[in-house]
Design a protein around this motif. Structure first.
Motif, PDB file in Angstrom:
ATOM      1  N   TYR A  55      32.219  44.642  41.357  1.00 53.25           N
ATOM      2  CA  TYR A  55      33.449  45.408  41.506  1.00 53.25           C
ATOM      3  C   TYR A  55      33.172  46.851  41.932  1.00 53.25           C
ATOM      4  N   ARG A  56      32.111  47.437  41.422  1.00 55.36           N
ATOM      5  CA  ARG A  56      31.743  48.801  41.815  1.00 55.36           C
ATOM      6  C   ARG A  56      31.399  48.846  43.307  1.00 55.36           C
TER       7      ARG A  56
ATOM      8  N   ILE B 165      40.225  38.761  46.545  1.00 55.38           N
ATOM      9  CA  ILE B 165      39.861  38.418  45.182  1.00 55.38           C
ATOM     10  C   ILE B 165      41.107  37.960  44.445  1.00 55.38           C
ATOM     11  N   TYR B 166      41.101  36.715  44.028  1.00 59.98           N
ATOM     12  CA  TYR B 166      42.231  36.154  43.284  1.00 59.98           C
ATOM     13  C   TYR B 166      41.853  36.088  41.815  1.00 59.98           C
ATOM     14  N   THR B 167      42.712  36.648  40.979  1.00 60.61           N
ATOM     15  CA  THR B 167      42.419  36.676  39.553  1.00 60.61           C
ATOM     16  C   THR B 167      43.106  35.540  38.808  1.00 60.61           C
TER      17      THR B 167
END
Length: 60
Positions: free
Chosen positions: A29-30, A56-58
């Motif tokens: 993510y960073r 990006i699907y959460t």
């Protein structure tokens, strides 16, 4: 704000240690956040319609 005087190697080592202290998910993510922020800098590069996009699907 604190001013620190150190060598480039010392600063790089501190950044590396801070990065390695993150979890693998936090590192990804960073990295993705960094890629988004880099796009805000002015550039002379031409816009390419054939760009690589990561979604990006959460959820399911």
């Amino acid at each position: 704000m604190q001013v620190q005087f150190r060598t480039k190697d010392e600063a790089n080592m501190e950044q590396e240690n801070d990065f390695l202290a993150l979890t693998p998910v936090e590192r990804v993510y960073r990295f993705l956040d960094l890629m988004q922020r880099i796009n805000r800098f002015p550039t002379k590069a031409k816009h390419d319609e054939n760009t690589f996009i990561i979604h990006i699907y959460t959820g399911k």
